[in-house]
Design a protein around this motif. Structure first.
Motif, PDB file in Angstrom:
ATOM      1  N   SER A  88      41.084  41.592  32.644  1.00  0.00           N
ATOM      2  CA  SER A  88      41.332  40.304  33.763  1.00  0.00           C
ATOM      3  C   SER A  88      42.420  41.395  34.649  1.00  0.00           C
ATOM      4  O   SER A  88      42.305  42.606  33.954  1.00  0.00           O
ATOM      5  CB  SER A  88      42.932  39.521  33.125  1.00  0.00           C
ATOM      6  OG  SER A  88      42.033  38.181  32.263  1.00  0.00           O
ATOM      7  N   HIS A  89      42.346  41.373  35.382  1.00  0.00           N
ATOM      8  CA  HIS A  89      43.142  42.152  36.856  1.00  0.00           C
ATOM      9  C   HIS A  89      43.373  41.349  37.922  1.00  0.00           C
ATOM     10  O   HIS A  89      43.243  40.425  37.873  1.00  0.00           O
ATOM     11  CB  HIS A  89      40.691  42.688  37.741  1.00  0.00           C
ATOM     12  CG  HIS A  89      41.428  44.083  39.023  1.00  0.00           C
ATOM     13  ND1 HIS A  89      42.112  43.592  39.738  1.00  0.00           N
ATOM     14  CD2 HIS A  89      41.644  45.297  38.324  1.00  0.00           C
ATOM     15  CE1 HIS A  89      41.930  45.208  40.677  1.00  0.00           C
ATOM     16  NE2 HIS A  89      41.886  45.746  39.155  1.00  0.00           N
ATOM     17  N   ALA A 125      41.692  39.156  40.898  1.00  0.00           N
ATOM     18  CA  ALA A 125      40.639  37.851  40.359  1.00  0.00           C
ATOM     19  C   ALA A 125      39.080  38.064  40.398  1.00  0.00           C
ATOM     20  O   ALA A 125      38.934  37.719  39.668  1.00  0.00           O
ATOM     21  CB  ALA A 125      41.530  36.249  40.689  1.00  0.00           C
ATOM     22  N   ALA A 126      38.213  38.984  41.449  1.00  0.00           N
ATOM     23  CA  ALA A 126      37.620  39.384  41.723  1.00  0.00           C
ATOM     24  C   ALA A 126      36.815  39.663  40.460  1.00  0.00           C
ATOM     25  O   ALA A 126      36.089  39.960  40.455  1.00  0.00           O
ATOM     26  CB  ALA A 126      37.623  39.785  42.724  1.00  0.00           C
ATOM     27  N   PHE A 127      37.896  41.086  40.176  1.00  0.00           N
ATOM     28  CA  PHE A 127      37.752  41.465  39.481  1.00  0.00           C
ATOM     29  C   PHE A 127      37.429  41.272  38.201  1.00  0.00           C
ATOM     30  O   PHE A 127      36.782  41.724  36.948  1.00  0.00           O
ATOM     31  CB  PHE A 127      38.017  43.111  39.139  1.00  0.00           C
ATOM     32  CG  PHE A 127      37.816  43.434  41.189  1.00  0.00           C
ATOM     33  CD1 PHE A 127      36.957  44.496  41.350  1.00  0.00           C
ATOM     34  CD2 PHE A 127      38.536  43.690  41.461  1.00  0.00           C
ATOM     35  CE1 PHE A 127      36.743  45.313  42.411  1.00  0.00           C
ATOM     36  CE2 PHE A 127      38.371  44.263  42.863  1.00  0.00           C
ATOM     37  CZ  PHE A 127      37.555  44.781  43.434  1.00  0.00           C
ATOM     38  N   ASP A 128      38.008  40.232  37.705  1.00  0.00           N
ATOM     39  CA  ASP A 128      38.227  39.342  36.178  1.00  0.00           C
ATOM     40  C   ASP A 128      36.424  39.391  35.890  1.00  0.00           C
ATOM     41  O   ASP A 128      35.831  39.432  36.547  1.00  0.00           O
ATOM     42  CB  ASP A 128      38.893  38.386  36.266  1.00  0.00           C
ATOM     43  CG  ASP A 128      40.122  38.318  36.657  1.00  0.00           C
ATOM     44  OD1 ASP A 128      40.802  39.394  36.881  1.00  0.00           O
ATOM     45  OD2 ASP A 128      41.069  36.658  36.307  1.00  0.00           O
ATOM     46  N   GLY A 143      43.381  52.940  31.337  1.00  0.00           N
ATOM     47  CA  GLY A 143      44.102  52.225  31.453  1.00  0.00           C
ATOM     48  C   GLY A 143      44.115  51.076  30.666  1.00  0.00           C
ATOM     49  O   GLY A 143      45.364  50.051  31.161  1.00  0.00           O
ATOM     50  N   GLY A 144      43.054  50.733  31.190  1.00  0.00           N
ATOM     51  CA  GLY A 144      42.461  48.966  31.217  1.00  0.00           C
ATOM     52  C   GLY A 144      42.544  48.337  29.654  1.00  0.00           C
ATOM     53  O   GLY A 144      42.701  49.450  29.166  1.00  0.00           O
ATOM     54  N   VAL A 145      42.749  47.286  29.677  1.00  0.00           N
ATOM     55  CA  VAL A 145      43.131  46.891  28.493  1.00  0.00           C
ATOM     56  C   VAL A 145      41.514  45.296  27.931  1.00  0.00           C
ATOM     57  O   VAL A 145      41.421  44.691  29.077  1.00  0.00           O
ATOM     58  CB  VAL A 145      44.477  46.291  27.479  1.00  0.00           C
ATOM     59  CG1 VAL A 145      44.429  45.615  26.716  1.00  0.00           C
ATOM     60  CG2 VAL A 145      45.378  47.431  27.445  1.00  0.00           C
ATOM     61  N   GLN A 195      29.687  40.073  40.924  1.00  0.00           N
ATOM     62  CA  GLN A 195      30.206  41.967  40.406  1.00  0.00           C
ATOM     63  C   GLN A 195      29.108  42.801  39.984  1.00  0.00           C
ATOM     64  O   GLN A 195      29.231  43.591  38.630  1.00  0.00           O
ATOM     65  CB  GLN A 195      30.602  41.185  38.878  1.00  0.00           C
ATOM     66  CG  GLN A 195      31.783  40.070  38.743  1.00  0.00           C
ATOM     67  CD  GLN A 195      32.286  39.645  37.641  1.00  0.00           C
ATOM     68  OE1 GLN A 195      31.190  39.243  36.324  1.00  0.00           O
ATOM     69  NE2 GLN A 195      33.402  39.638  37.558  1.00  0.00           N
ATOM     70  N   LYS A 196      28.999  42.695  41.370  1.00  0.00           N
ATOM     71  CA  LYS A 196      28.198  44.258  41.841  1.00  0.00           C
ATOM     72  C   LYS A 196      28.181  45.345  40.784  1.00  0.00           C
ATOM     73  O   LYS A 196      28.021  46.558  39.721  1.00  0.00           O
ATOM     74  CB  LYS A 196      27.159  44.242  43.136  1.00  0.00           C
ATOM     75  CG  LYS A 196      26.643  43.373  43.540  1.00  0.00           C
ATOM     76  CD  LYS A 196      25.798  44.014  44.474  1.00  0.00           C
ATOM     77  CE  LYS A 196      24.622  42.472  45.263  1.00  0.00           C
ATOM     78  NZ  LYS A 196      25.495  41.252  45.217  1.00  0.00           N
ATOM     79  N   GLN A 197      29.384  45.646  41.273  1.00  0.00           N
ATOM     80  CA  GLN A 197      30.476  47.299  41.145  1.00  0.00           C
ATOM     81  C   GLN A 197      30.279  47.067  38.887  1.00  0.00           C
ATOM     82  O   GLN A 197      29.657  47.864  38.555  1.00  0.00           O
ATOM     83  CB  GLN A 197      31.898  47.711  40.768  1.00  0.00           C
ATOM     84  CG  GLN A 197      32.433  48.842  41.340  1.00  0.00           C
ATOM     85  CD  GLN A 197      33.164  48.743  41.799  1.00  0.00           C
ATOM     86  OE1 GLN A 197      33.974  48.419  43.512  1.00  0.00           O
ATOM     87  NE2 GLN A 197      33.956  50.084  41.571  1.00  0.00           N
ATOM     88  N   ALA A 198      30.784  46.086  38.467  1.00  0.00           N
ATOM     89  CA  ALA A 198      30.789  46.094  36.941  1.00  0.00           C
ATOM     90  C   ALA A 198      30.059  45.822  37.024  1.00  0.00           C
ATOM     91  O   ALA A 198      29.801  46.411  35.984  1.00  0.00           O
ATOM     92  CB  ALA A 198      32.119  44.418  36.936  1.00  0.00           C
TER      93      ALA A 198
END
Length: 143
Positions: free
Chosen positions: A81-82, A85-88, A58-60, A117-120
């Motif tokens: 963009s999330h 903002a920590a996930f941007d 579902g993300g773009v 952004q360790k998870q990303a």
């Protein structure tokens, strides 16, 4: 270079394919093939072209073609963009193809992960390996 830029992290995945660079290039630049191994898209191989990658989740991703050297190198932005903002993520993906005796060496580099952004970063590392496994399947069917 700023201190923040020096701390940015990069994911690099390299893989050998038993396919010529021309075939891999088609899979990297033809929208119907990109959809088969990466995501739905409205990509055009033209510097400055803005396009989206639409994930099954579902993300773009908002992207823009930055550089093209046919059958050698392709680079585009990979921005997400999330609501939080920590996930941007604002990053650049570069594909580099190098012919080898047995086919082509493909290097995928995604640069621009902050230390927080360790998870990303981990997701990109695992994700590119999965994408390249799908790319291998696509290349087996494409002439």
């Amino acid at each position: 270079m700023t201190e923040a830029a020096a701390e940015m992290r990069t994911v690099v995945i390299e893989r050998e394919f038993a396919a010529p660079a021309e075939r891999i290039w088609r899979a990297l630049t033809q929208p119907h093939l990109i959809e088969e191994w990466l995501m739905k898209n409205d990509f055009k191989p033209s510097v400055g072209h803005r396009f989206n990658l639409r994930g099954e989740w579902g993300g773009v991703l908002d992207c823009e073609v930055l550089a093209i050297e046919p059958q050698h190198m392709l680079a585009y932005t990979w921005n997400f963009s999330h609501a939080d903002a920590a996930f941007d993520l604002k990053s650049v993906v570069t594909f580099t193809l190098t012919p080898t005796g047995a086919g082509t060496h493909l290097r995928v580099e995604q640069a621009g992960f902050s230390p927080t952004q360790k998870q990303a970063y981990g997701g990109a590392h695992a994700g590119w390996k999965q994408f390249l496994a799908k790319l291998d399947e696509v290349l087996a069917r494409v002439e």
